[in-house]
Design an enzyme around this catalytic site. Sequence first.
Site: not given
Ligand code: ADP
Length: 267
Positions: A9, A71, A100, A123
């Site tokens: 996400g 996933e 997220t 998120g």
């Molecule tokens: P997803 O698979 O849902 O994208 P992630 O495991 O990658 O989930 O985690 C997303 C979360 O990681 C974000 O909501 C935020 O809190 C954090 N995060 C870490 N690094 C970043 C980045 N560079 N940009 C945005 N969010 C980040």
Amino acid sequence: TRVGLDVGGTLIKIAYYNNEKLELLKFPAVHMDAAAEWIQLHCAHAEIHMTGGRAEMFQKLIPHSVLIMNEFDATCRGVLHLLSESGQSVDSFILTNVGTGTSIHYVSGKVQTRVGGTGVGGGTMMGLSTLLAGISRFEDIVRLAPEGDRGNIDLKVSHIYEGSEPPIPGDLTASNFGRVVQVPTAERTAADYVASVIGLIGETVTTASIFAAAQYSVSNVIYIGSSFVDNAMLQEVVIDYTKLRGAQPLILTNGEFSGAIGALLAF
Ligand code: ADP
């Protein structure tokens, strides 16, 4: 060659082997086109394995025929790979993925069962930090949080039991953000807000994980997800609180790449 992608996400995670060395990289999900371009440029003839909520959307941006996998199974496979590569072995455990949102699984042997989750996750950290403190970049949130003081925002058990002996440790949070209405005029900084937001997320995901651990009679909880990356405060809240609740926490290095690694290794 093969490439594994987890189109999440918030972040797109990519895993592939380069001369037997596992390479890992990330793109923001809002720049899906940049990730697609990277794939076209570097992996024109690669076999693409994908997972994650936006895998089907991403698939439309590249000419490859791709394999899409579940996933949760991909993530579990990736976690088991990272564990064995780091010389750790845990028979059964709770797996908490703070992406997220937060997803909680029971892993036994090589099989995962989804236990549940909570909408409180990375998120939420971004959203509440933006609303309360006007800070919306992840780097800024994690840099500022350790300077914050939760004392004027979160209500502790000791605040309620003022002057008497509480039945549980007084230092525990009784009510996240509950102090705000009790001391409405206290001075609060942006750092205080983001610290309390991280506290709320850490304590919520830990509590949910601990209940899952009790339900499945396991004591190990493995935490993954980009929310923990460079986020010393979230790591500390989760580690300390998990231990306090009597379980063994592990925040897996590169755990946020588990889905991409699992997809890479599958089939
Ligand atoms: P997803 O698979 O849902 O994208 P992630 O495991 O990658 O989930 O985690 C997303 C979360 O990681 C974000 O909501 C935020 O809190 C954090 N995060 C870490 N690094 C970043 C980045 N560079 N940009 C945005 N969010 C980040």
